[in-house]
Motif scaffolding. Structure first.
Motif, PDB file in Angstrom:
ATOM      1  N   THR A   1       0.844  -1.198   0.000  1.00 31.52           N
ATOM      2  CA  THR A   1       0.000   0.000   0.000  1.00 31.52           C
ATOM      3  C   THR A   1       0.874   1.240   0.000  1.00 31.52           C
ATOM      4  O   THR A   1       2.047   1.182   0.399  1.00 31.52           O
ATOM      5  N   ILE A   2       0.324   2.347  -0.450  1.00 30.43           N
ATOM      6  CA  ILE A   2       1.019   3.631  -0.431  1.00 30.43           C
ATOM      7  C   ILE A   2       0.397   4.477   0.670  1.00 30.43           C
ATOM      8  O   ILE A   2      -0.827   4.618   0.757  1.00 30.43           O
ATOM      9  N   ALA A   3       1.242   5.017   1.509  1.00 25.21           N
ATOM     10  CA  ALA A   3       0.764   5.741   2.685  1.00 25.21           C
ATOM     11  C   ALA A   3      -0.158   6.899   2.332  1.00 25.21           C
ATOM     12  O   ALA A   3       0.095   7.648   1.385  1.00 25.21           O
TER      13      ALA A   3
ATOM     14  N   THR B   1      -2.388   2.765   6.726  1.00 28.38           N
ATOM     15  CA  THR B   1      -3.844   2.857   6.617  1.00 28.38           C
ATOM     16  C   THR B   1      -4.328   4.187   7.176  1.00 28.38           C
ATOM     17  O   THR B   1      -3.705   4.764   8.076  1.00 28.38           O
ATOM     18  N   ASP B   2      -5.437   4.660   6.656  1.00 31.21           N
ATOM     19  CA  ASP B   2      -6.009   5.904   7.141  1.00 31.21           C
ATOM     20  C   ASP B   2      -6.460   5.769   8.597  1.00 31.21           C
ATOM     21  O   ASP B   2      -6.401   6.737   9.360  1.00 31.21           O
TER      22      ASP B   2
ATOM     23  N   ALA C   1      -4.833   6.713   1.852  1.00 34.14           N
ATOM     24  CA  ALA C   1      -3.911   5.632   1.501  1.00 34.14           C
ATOM     25  C   ALA C   1      -4.402   4.944   0.232  1.00 34.14           C
ATOM     26  O   ALA C   1      -5.602   4.929  -0.066  1.00 34.14           O
ATOM     27  N   ALA C   2      -3.460   4.381  -0.521  1.00 31.20           N
ATOM     28  CA  ALA C   2      -3.803   3.715  -1.777  1.00 31.20           C
ATOM     29  C   ALA C   2      -3.312   2.273  -1.743  1.00 31.20           C
ATOM     30  O   ALA C   2      -2.151   1.998  -2.065  1.00 31.20           O
ATOM     31  N   PRO C   3      -4.162   1.332  -1.328  1.00 33.04           N
ATOM     32  CA  PRO C   3      -3.755  -0.087  -1.298  1.00 33.04           C
ATOM     33  C   PRO C   3      -3.568  -0.615  -2.719  1.00 33.04           C
ATOM     34  O   PRO C   3      -4.312  -0.260  -3.634  1.00 33.04           O
ATOM     35  N   CYS C   4      -2.574  -1.467  -2.892  1.00 29.79           N
ATOM     36  CA  CYS C   4      -2.357  -2.084  -4.193  1.00 29.79           C
ATOM     37  C   CYS C   4      -3.336  -3.239  -4.383  1.00 29.79           C
ATOM     38  O   CYS C   4      -3.651  -3.959  -3.435  1.00 29.79           O
TER      39      CYS C   4
ATOM     40  N   MET D   1       2.712  -1.941  -7.543  1.00 31.36           N
ATOM     41  CA  MET D   1       4.011  -1.270  -7.537  1.00 31.36           C
ATOM     42  C   MET D   1       5.157  -2.222  -7.248  1.00 31.36           C
ATOM     43  O   MET D   1       5.036  -3.140  -6.430  1.00 31.36           O
ATOM     44  N   LEU D   2       6.276  -1.951  -7.919  1.00 37.25           N
ATOM     45  CA  LEU D   2       7.523  -2.678  -7.737  1.00 37.25           C
ATOM     46  C   LEU D   2       8.562  -1.709  -7.178  1.00 37.25           C
ATOM     47  O   LEU D   2       8.713  -0.596  -7.696  1.00 37.25           O
ATOM     48  N   PHE D   3       9.260  -2.101  -6.130  1.00 35.34           N
ATOM     49  CA  PHE D   3      10.316  -1.277  -5.545  1.00 35.34           C
ATOM     50  C   PHE D   3      11.695  -1.833  -5.908  1.00 35.34           C
ATOM     51  O   PHE D   3      11.901  -3.056  -5.909  1.00 35.34           O
TER      52      PHE D   3
END
Length: 317
Positions: free
Chosen positions: A59-61, A142-143, A178-181, A226-228
């Motif tokens: 997820t993205i914060a 998470t929010d 937040a944006a969950p993958c 997303m890939l890191f």
């Protein structure tokens, strides 16, 4: 908005051959999209610490930002004894210390809270500050986590200021969820990592992104994944930002494999409209035979990759 030559953003658009009045036509509808995949450096130290090239994002914060204000009384430093002081800067300092302490208490996978700016009024060497204004950047996976910490912080900062005879106020300046993958895209990214020779690739490393990304905007219209990639010392937005060539190569192969996996399963996710003539999903696209990512050489050997030379040399290490 104008640059240093006085050229407005609109003028730059037109000079480049674009029509600002038609910018809305470039928008993509959700029903036109299957998903969005993004590769990015981690902007953190966890992959490097684990000896891994790649990781997948869960997820993205979501971030909330505030301007916090502590108001006291401006008075002469020499003539005001401590019992009579209502020092806004001292109160703000206690608040900042509480912010760090309470964020740490949420644990290593909890919230991140940062004060990056403070302004003191009147700002004279021999004057007790009557006002201190400082920023707060608050993030979490998470929010719910993030918002719970804000409520606790607000209560604690109000208490600290009240016991010093100070007033505490705040203004929220930014709120991004937040944006969950998406699980199905995350699975494709994981498969892409497994197709490389990254250390521990059989069990891809899970990370949540504490930094924001373009994928957050795309999450409003489609699924995201997303890939890191590992980066040196977690440094980003700085001349010291650096990556290894082997990590870029593995990242390219993992992303390619993920895209091909998504393409191979796209038919099952296409809505009825996709069979219409105007659909962007051409039959030949679905009939492609997915290619396997190329074999990777040893990690300490220079790697040839079809897209390797597209990477700016200064980003390679």
């Amino acid at each position: 908005m104008r640059d240093e030559q006085g050229i407005s953003l609109r003028e730059a658009f037109i000079e480049f051959g674009l029509d600002p009045d038609r910018v809305g036509e470039a928008a993509r509808r959700p029903d036109e999209l299957i998903g969005y995949l993004e590769a990015h450096i981690e902007q953190g130290p966890e992959l490097e610490a684990a000896g891994r090239s790649l990781g997948y994002v869960s997820t993205i914060a979501g971030a909330r930002r505030f301007t916090l204000t502590v108001t006291g009384e401006t008075r002469h430093a020499g003539g005001t004894p401590y019992p009579r002081r209502r020092d806004a800067l001292v109160g703000a300092g206690e608040c900042i210390t509480a912010i760090e302490r309470m964020a740490k208490e949420t644990g290593p996978q909890g919230c991140i809270a940062t004060v990056g700016k403070i302004e003191v009024t009147p700002g004279a060497v021999n004057v007790i500050p009557g006002r201190a204004e400082f920023s707060l950047d608050l993030r979490a996976a998470t929010d719910v986590q993030r918002d719970a910490l804000w409520q606790d912080l607000h209560a604690e900062m109000s208490r600290l200021c009240n016991q010093r005879g100070l007033t505490f106020d705040y203004t929220e300046t930014h709120n991004a969820p937040a944006a969950p993958c998406a699980p199905w895209l995350t699975a494709a990214v994981q498969d892409g990592i497994r197709a490389t020779d990254d250390a521990g690739a059989a069990e891809p490393m899970r990370l949540w992104s504490r930094a924001g990304h373009d994928a957050m905007a795309m999450a409003a219209v489609t699924d995201i994944g997303m890939l890191f990639l590992r980066c040196y010392d977690g440094i980003s937005h700085h001349p010291g930002e650096d990556v290894l060539e082997i990590d870029v190569a593995r990242g390219l192969d993992a992303l390619e494999a993920a895209v091909l996996t998504v393409a191979a399963t796209a038919d099952a996710r296409v809505q009825p409209w996709a069979s219409t003539p105007e659909s962007r999903f051409r039959p030949e696209y679905h009939e492609r035979t997915p290619r396997q990512p190329q074999e990777l050489k040893a990690a300490d050997t220079p790697l040839e990759h079809p897209l390797r030379h597209a990477v700016p040399p200064r980003c390679l290490r």
